[in-house]
Design a protein around this motif. Sequence first.
Motif, short mmCIF file in Angstrom:
data_model
loop_
_atom_site.label_atom_id
_atom_site.label_comp_id
_atom_site.label_asym_id
_atom_site.label_seq_id
_atom_site.Cartn_x
_atom_site.Cartn_y
_atom_site.Cartn_z
N ASN A 1 20.60 45.02 -118.07
CA ASN A 1 21.98 44.51 -118.14
C ASN A 1 22.69 44.97 -119.41
O ASN A 1 23.85 45.37 -119.37
CB ASN A 1 21.96 42.98 -118.08
CG ASN A 1 21.55 42.46 -116.71
OD1 ASN A 1 21.63 43.19 -115.72
ND2 ASN A 1 21.12 41.22 -116.64
N GLN A 2 21.98 44.90 -120.53
CA GLN A 2 22.59 45.34 -121.79
C GLN A 2 22.97 46.81 -121.74
O GLN A 2 24.05 47.22 -122.20
CB GLN A 2 21.63 45.10 -122.96
CG GLN A 2 21.51 43.64 -123.38
CD GLN A 2 20.89 43.51 -124.76
OE1 GLN A 2 21.44 43.98 -125.75
NE2 GLN A 2 19.73 42.89 -124.82
N ILE A 3 22.09 47.63 -121.18
CA ILE A 3 22.31 49.07 -121.17
C ILE A 3 23.44 49.44 -120.20
O ILE A 3 24.33 50.23 -120.55
CB ILE A 3 21.00 49.82 -120.80
CG1 ILE A 3 19.98 49.62 -121.93
CG2 ILE A 3 21.27 51.29 -120.56
CD1 ILE A 3 18.58 50.09 -121.59
N PHE A 4 23.44 48.87 -119.00
CA PHE A 4 24.49 49.20 -118.03
C PHE A 4 25.85 48.66 -118.47
O PHE A 4 26.87 49.32 -118.26
CB PHE A 4 24.12 48.66 -116.65
CG PHE A 4 23.36 49.65 -115.81
CD1 PHE A 4 24.03 50.56 -115.00
CD2 PHE A 4 21.98 49.69 -115.83
CE1 PHE A 4 23.34 51.48 -114.23
CE2 PHE A 4 21.27 50.60 -115.06
CZ PHE A 4 21.95 51.50 -114.26
N GLU A 5 25.85 47.47 -119.05
CA GLU A 5 27.12 46.87 -119.45
C GLU A 5 27.71 47.50 -120.72
O GLU A 5 28.90 47.33 -120.99
CB GLU A 5 26.93 45.36 -119.65
CG GLU A 5 26.68 44.62 -118.34
CD GLU A 5 26.19 43.19 -118.55
OE1 GLU A 5 26.20 42.74 -119.72
OE2 GLU A 5 25.79 42.55 -117.56
N ASN A 6 26.88 48.23 -121.47
CA ASN A 6 27.35 48.90 -122.69
C ASN A 6 26.90 50.36 -122.69
O ASN A 6 26.52 50.90 -123.72
CB ASN A 6 26.80 48.19 -123.92
CG ASN A 6 27.14 46.71 -123.95
OD1 ASN A 6 28.25 46.32 -124.28
ND2 ASN A 6 26.16 45.88 -123.58
N SER A 7 26.95 50.98 -121.52
CA SER A 7 26.40 52.32 -121.37
C SER A 7 27.07 53.36 -122.26
O SER A 7 26.45 54.35 -122.64
CB SER A 7 26.48 52.77 -119.90
OG SER A 7 27.82 52.75 -119.43
N ASP A 8 28.34 53.15 -122.59
CA ASP A 8 29.05 54.12 -123.44
C ASP A 8 28.60 54.06 -124.90
O ASP A 8 28.98 54.92 -125.71
CB ASP A 8 30.56 53.89 -123.36
CG ASP A 8 30.96 52.46 -123.74
OD1 ASP A 8 30.07 51.59 -123.79
OD2 ASP A 8 32.16 52.22 -123.96
N SER A 9 27.74 53.08 -125.23
CA SER A 9 27.27 52.93 -126.61
C SER A 9 25.86 53.51 -126.81
O SER A 9 25.36 53.50 -127.94
CB SER A 9 27.24 51.45 -127.01
OG SER A 9 28.51 50.86 -126.86
N TYR A 10 25.25 53.99 -125.73
CA TYR A 10 23.87 54.46 -125.82
C TYR A 10 23.74 55.92 -125.42
O TYR A 10 24.51 56.42 -124.60
CB TYR A 10 22.96 53.61 -124.93
CG TYR A 10 22.90 52.15 -125.31
CD1 TYR A 10 22.34 51.77 -126.51
CD2 TYR A 10 23.40 51.17 -124.46
CE1 TYR A 10 22.28 50.42 -126.88
CE2 TYR A 10 23.36 49.82 -124.82
CZ TYR A 10 22.79 49.46 -126.02
OH TYR A 10 22.74 48.15 -126.39
N PRO A 11 22.73 56.61 -125.98
CA PRO A 11 22.48 58.00 -125.61
C PRO A 11 21.81 58.10 -124.24
O PRO A 11 21.34 57.09 -123.69
CB PRO A 11 21.55 58.49 -126.72
CG PRO A 11 20.81 57.26 -127.15
CD PRO A 11 21.83 56.15 -127.05
#
Length: 482
Positions: A217-227
């Motif tokens: 959930n964290q990764i999909f909801e903030n995908s523009d913040s992760y490599p």
Amino acid sequence: MLFNSFEFVVFFVIVFSLYYKSYNNLKFQNTLLLISSYVFYGWWDWRFLSLILISSVSDYIIGKAIDENSNKIQRKRLLILSLFINLGILGFFKYYNFFTESFTDFIALFGFESNPLLLKIVLPVGISFYTFQTMSYTIDIYRGKMNSNKNLLQFMTFVSFFPQLVAGPIERASHLLPQFNKKRKFDVFEFKEGAKQALWGLFKKIVIADNCAFYANQIFENSDSYPGSVLVIGVIFFAFQIYGDFSGYSDIAIGISRMMGIDLMQNFKSPYLAENIQDFWRRWHISLSTWFRDYVYIPLGGSKVDSSLRRSLNIIITFTVSGFWHGANWTFIIWGALHSLFYFIQTAYSKNLNTVKILPASLVKVFNITITFIAVTFAWIFFRAESFTHAISYISEIASSTILVNPLSYFKEMGSSIQPIIIVISLIYLSVFEIANRNASYSFQVGHYRTPVKTLIYCSLLLLLIFFRATNGAQEFIYFQF
């Protein structure tokens, strides 16, 4: 009411106690199950009980009318009426806003403006599941595959049976309905086996799915913040989240039902060990895939049509419609269409592979399982993404040079450093049983182990359940939204 909640434990203990105290009274047992099922469903929103009541009563009456009518035209009209009622309710609550917004966007391309009336309504829990269940009943009567049920109580219990009411398995009337016509007596063996199955389902949900969900959930909801490297791990976490969540629900439903003397069909069979897309759909959400096979694919002509183009079109339609069943969003339609594309690629690949046999069969098998898992996991991006744009953005980042970035530092920022380790250990635990029971009737069988090993397995499952249930609380199941 959630299977993983304290309320459900109290609810089930009360129902179970009353249920077997009345084993000599079939009518009382069915009445108890019906009332309990309505209480269970009404716990979310009692107003939607009217929808189950409409589906139950209308299909009972129409099914009986079809069975007693010998006129083909009238039988067909009655079937159409049944489909109209069921699909009308489903379409209104689930797809009205989608079609309205899509039409508005379409006419905007030609310069027309519209202010559509959108409905602010909550999707009734499990409506797609019990609607398909009642539809198959009238269709099978129309096809002459079964006779109508003359007992309204039994039929209403079949439609609303609480263990599988909101997220399946989608049972056929020919299998489940006759079981409500037989007295159920307490069986120690079935109770123990059912309890084990439910325990395994709770492990999948609470330990695997809920922990994977924390990161997915964290990764999909903030995908523009992760490599890209983190996004790859995020979609893998989601793959196991949705599997642990949905197959866990099915295992709990099957286990609870078995404890009550009711047999439900197997809904998952180690799908991530599938060797191709066709094999995957023989193992994933089996009750839905066989439903679409019997009521969409085969009526379209299936694989028996003469034209290869028509056969391909039948496959595309079936996969696409199954994707649309999951939700009113273009991402689900693309997800279904992607699986049809994978199917065609797999078919072409299999034909070429048969002509050139270079690798040993065991390596080919491992390679096929790996490729299938990668394809299925890639498609999950569209399933999980909020929109088509979000999915493309997610994929673009994975395809960039950031996929080479070390992801560990990002996970340290997200939460506890011990949680990823627990997830990995749990997935290894899951994999051992998935491989051992790949072709078994039930996904959790430990009868072949020695008693100390079995005791250790059960105790470890219980300790993990208690710890993570206390840590994460009672989380909803993913498929409640479908």
